[in-house]
Design an enzyme around this catalytic site. Structure first.
Site, PDB file in Angstrom:
ATOM      1  N   GLY A  67      -5.132   2.347 -13.164  1.00 24.57           N
ATOM      2  CA  GLY A  67      -6.324   1.856 -12.468  1.00 24.57           C
ATOM      3  C   GLY A  67      -7.586   2.401 -13.108  1.00 24.57           C
ATOM      4  N   ILE A  68      -8.211   3.326 -12.404  1.00 21.91           N
ATOM      5  CA  ILE A  68      -9.477   3.921 -12.839  1.00 21.91           C
ATOM      6  C   ILE A  68      -9.330   4.580 -14.218  1.00 21.91           C
ATOM      7  CG2 ILE A  68     -11.118   5.784 -12.284  1.00 21.91           C
ATOM      8  CD1 ILE A  68     -10.446   5.031  -9.236  1.00 21.91           C
ATOM      9  N   TYR A  69      -8.157   5.114 -14.530  1.00 23.80           N
ATOM     10  CA  TYR A  69      -7.939   5.798 -15.809  1.00 23.80           C
ATOM     11  C   TYR A  69      -7.636   4.850 -16.977  1.00 23.80           C
ATOM     12  CZ  TYR A  69      -8.252  10.536 -13.847  1.00 23.80           C
ATOM     13  OH  TYR A  69      -8.684  11.711 -13.273  1.00 23.80           O
ATOM     14  N   SER A  82      -2.248   6.176 -13.806  1.00 27.89           N
ATOM     15  CA  SER A  82      -3.234   5.919 -14.886  1.00 27.89           C
ATOM     16  C   SER A  82      -3.614   4.455 -15.073  1.00 27.89           C
ATOM     17  CB  SER A  82      -2.770   6.487 -16.244  1.00 27.89           C
ATOM     18  OG  SER A  82      -2.813   7.896 -16.252  1.00 27.89           O
ATOM     19  N   ASP A 132       0.865  -1.184   0.000  1.00 28.06           N
ATOM     20  CA  ASP A 132       0.000   0.000   0.000  1.00 28.06           C
ATOM     21  C   ASP A 132       0.898   1.230   0.000  1.00 28.06           C
ATOM     22  OD1 ASP A 132      -1.703   2.097   0.614  1.00 28.06           O
ATOM     23  OD2 ASP A 132      -2.749   1.017   2.197  1.00 28.06           O
ATOM     24  N   ILE A 133       0.691   2.101  -0.965  1.00 24.15           N
ATOM     25  CA  ILE A 133       1.582   3.265  -1.083  1.00 24.15           C
ATOM     26  C   ILE A 133       1.498   4.171   0.145  1.00 24.15           C
ATOM     27  CG2 ILE A 133      -0.037   4.784  -2.336  1.00 24.15           C
ATOM     28  CD1 ILE A 133       2.643   5.377  -4.089  1.00 24.15           C
ATOM     29  N   GLY A 189      -9.218   4.807  -5.623  1.00 28.09           N
ATOM     30  CA  GLY A 189      -7.881   4.251  -5.854  1.00 28.09           C
ATOM     31  C   GLY A 189      -6.823   4.799  -4.904  1.00 28.09           C
ATOM     32  N   VAL A 190      -5.650   5.067  -5.452  1.00 28.04           N
ATOM     33  CA  VAL A 190      -4.533   5.612  -4.672  1.00 28.04           C
ATOM     34  C   VAL A 190      -4.943   6.936  -4.010  1.00 28.04           C
ATOM     35  CG1 VAL A 190      -2.242   6.653  -4.909  1.00 28.04           C
ATOM     36  CG2 VAL A 190      -2.756   4.525  -6.092  1.00 28.04           C
ATOM     37  N   ASP A 191      -5.635   7.753  -4.765  1.00 35.82           N
ATOM     38  CA  ASP A 191      -6.068   9.073  -4.289  1.00 35.82           C
ATOM     39  C   ASP A 191      -6.925   8.932  -3.022  1.00 35.82           C
ATOM     40  OD1 ASP A 191      -6.237  11.822  -4.440  1.00 35.82           O
ATOM     41  OD2 ASP A 191      -7.757  11.849  -6.029  1.00 35.82           O
TER      42      ASP A 191
HETATM   43  N1  AR6 Z   1      -1.273   1.536  -3.055  1.00 38.64           N
HETATM   44  C1  AR6 Z   1      -0.607   1.260  -4.190  1.00 38.64           C
HETATM   45  N2  AR6 Z   1      -1.204   1.102  -5.387  1.00 38.64           N
HETATM   46  C2  AR6 Z   1      -2.541   1.215  -5.419  1.00 38.64           C
HETATM   47  C3  AR6 Z   1      -3.319   1.519  -4.281  1.00 38.64           C
HETATM   48  C4  AR6 Z   1      -2.623   1.684  -3.049  1.00 38.64           C
HETATM   49  N3  AR6 Z   1      -3.256   1.978  -1.911  1.00 38.64           N
HETATM   50  N4  AR6 Z   1      -4.619   1.587  -4.666  1.00 38.64           N
HETATM   51  C5  AR6 Z   1      -4.656   1.335  -5.982  1.00 38.64           C
HETATM   52  N5  AR6 Z   1      -3.414   1.101  -6.451  1.00 38.64           N
HETATM   53  P1  AR6 Z   1      -5.674   4.495  -9.573  1.00 38.64           P
HETATM   54  P2  AR6 Z   1      -5.479   6.251 -11.953  1.00 38.64           P
HETATM   55  C6  AR6 Z   1      -2.962   0.824  -7.832  1.00 38.64           C
HETATM   56  O1  AR6 Z   1      -7.058   4.118  -9.970  1.00 38.64           O
HETATM   57  O2  AR6 Z   1      -5.720   5.109 -12.867  1.00 38.64           O
HETATM   58  C7  AR6 Z   1      -9.015   8.541  -8.576  1.00 38.64           C
HETATM   59  O3  AR6 Z   1     -10.401   8.597  -8.482  1.00 38.64           O
HETATM   60  C8  AR6 Z   1      -4.012   0.389  -8.827  1.00 38.64           C
HETATM   61  O4  AR6 Z   1      -4.167  -1.022  -8.772  1.00 38.64           O
HETATM   62  O5  AR6 Z   1      -5.437   4.846  -8.164  1.00 38.64           O
HETATM   63  O6  AR6 Z   1      -4.383   7.220 -12.300  1.00 38.64           O
HETATM   64  C9  AR6 Z   1      -8.392   9.912  -8.857  1.00 38.64           C
HETATM   65  O7  AR6 Z   1      -9.076  10.937  -8.187  1.00 38.64           O
HETATM   66  C10 AR6 Z   1      -3.398   0.835 -10.148  1.00 38.64           C
HETATM   67  O8  AR6 Z   1      -2.434  -0.113 -10.629  1.00 38.64           O
HETATM   68  O9  AR6 Z   1      -5.142   5.773 -10.438  1.00 38.64           O
HETATM   69  C11 AR6 Z   1      -8.522  10.018 -10.345  1.00 38.64           C
HETATM   70  O10 AR6 Z   1      -9.814  10.461 -10.701  1.00 38.64           O
HETATM   71  C12 AR6 Z   1      -2.631   2.108  -9.786  1.00 38.64           C
HETATM   72  O11 AR6 Z   1      -2.483   2.063  -8.360  1.00 38.64           O
HETATM   73  C13 AR6 Z   1      -8.332   8.605 -10.827  1.00 38.64           C
HETATM   74  O12 AR6 Z   1      -8.685   7.765  -9.716  1.00 38.64           O
HETATM   75  C14 AR6 Z   1      -3.319   3.409 -10.161  1.00 38.64           C
HETATM   76  O13 AR6 Z   1      -4.727   3.283 -10.001  1.00 38.64           O
HETATM   77  C15 AR6 Z   1      -6.907   8.294 -11.210  1.00 38.64           C
HETATM   78  O14 AR6 Z   1      -6.849   7.020 -11.790  1.00 38.64           O
END
Ligand code: AR6
Length: 168
Positions: A120-122, A118, A10-11, A32-34
């Site tokens: 994950g959700i993106y 990018s 977990d970051i 997600g991470v945010d």
């Molecule tokens: N620690 C490490 N990696 C993670 C964690 C964590 N806690 N949670 C998810 N990941 P994402 P994006 C991975 O969706 O695609 C938000 O709503 C995940 O599996 O976090 O850039 C923002 O507000 C994936 O491989 O970021 C934006 O609207 C990676 O981190 C949007 O999501 C990135 O996934 C950004 O989407």
């Protein structure tokens, strides 16, 4: 010479100077991470986002805030291209990592943890998201001593390790 490391986890739990957040243009939180970073770091991060970035952040850009209650000292927010919304410009994804290093150098951060921006959700394809990260990490001219790529799941971690071992 900067060291590139990969970990699964977990970051928000990384003991580094700065963690990179995969934010949105609005910089007002999300999933997600945010969501994890704002959740674990507490309201100080959002307060700092509102104060320092009233208009948010452009895609491909980076900016820092406090890390609140996280072990890290700073959060470096980047906004990756939203492929699901039709943003397919790879340059914008590379730019996130480049700008994050510039901000890290401004702060004097020596250890920085990155998520796969990018991916994950993106909706950016996982392999190319890893390739973009490694491309910039391998060529970065920076005072950062360790860039840590944090994978959430085991399969992603294995793939990062595999691509890291490949000579570029
Ligand atoms: N620690 C490490 N990696 C993670 C964690 C964590 N806690 N949670 C998810 N990941 P994402 P994006 C991975 O969706 O695609 C938000 O709503 C995940 O599996 O976090 O850039 C923002 O507000 C994936 O491989 O970021 C934006 O609207 C990676 O981190 C949007 O999501 C990135 O996934 C950004 O989407």
């Amino acid at each position: 010479m900067m060291q590139i490391t990969a970990v699964q986890g977990d970051i928000t739990q990384q003991h580094v100077d700065a963690v990179v957040n995969a934010a949105s243009n609005a910089m007002r939180g999300g999933g997600g991470v945010d969501g994890a970073i704002h959740g674990a770091g507490g309201p100080a991060i959002l307060e700092d986002c509102v104060a320092r970035f009233p208009d948010g952040l452009a895609t491909g850009d980076a900016g820092w805030t406090t890390a609140g209650a996280l072990p890290a000292q700073w959060v470096i927010h980047v906004v990756g291209p939203n492929r699901t919304a039709g943003q397919t410009d790879r340059g914008l994804l590379l730019s996130c990592y480049r700008r994050a290093f510039e901000v890290a150098d401004e702060l004097g951060a020596r250890t920085v943890a990155f998520p796969l921006v990018s991916a994950g959700i993106y909706g950016w394809p996982k392999d190319d998201a890893i390739a973009c990260a490694l491309e910039v990490l391998r060529s970065a001219r920076t005072s950062v001593e360790e860039a840590r790529l944090v994978a959430f799941d085991a399969a992603t971690y294995e793939r990062i390790e595999e691509l890291l071992r490949q000579v570029s």
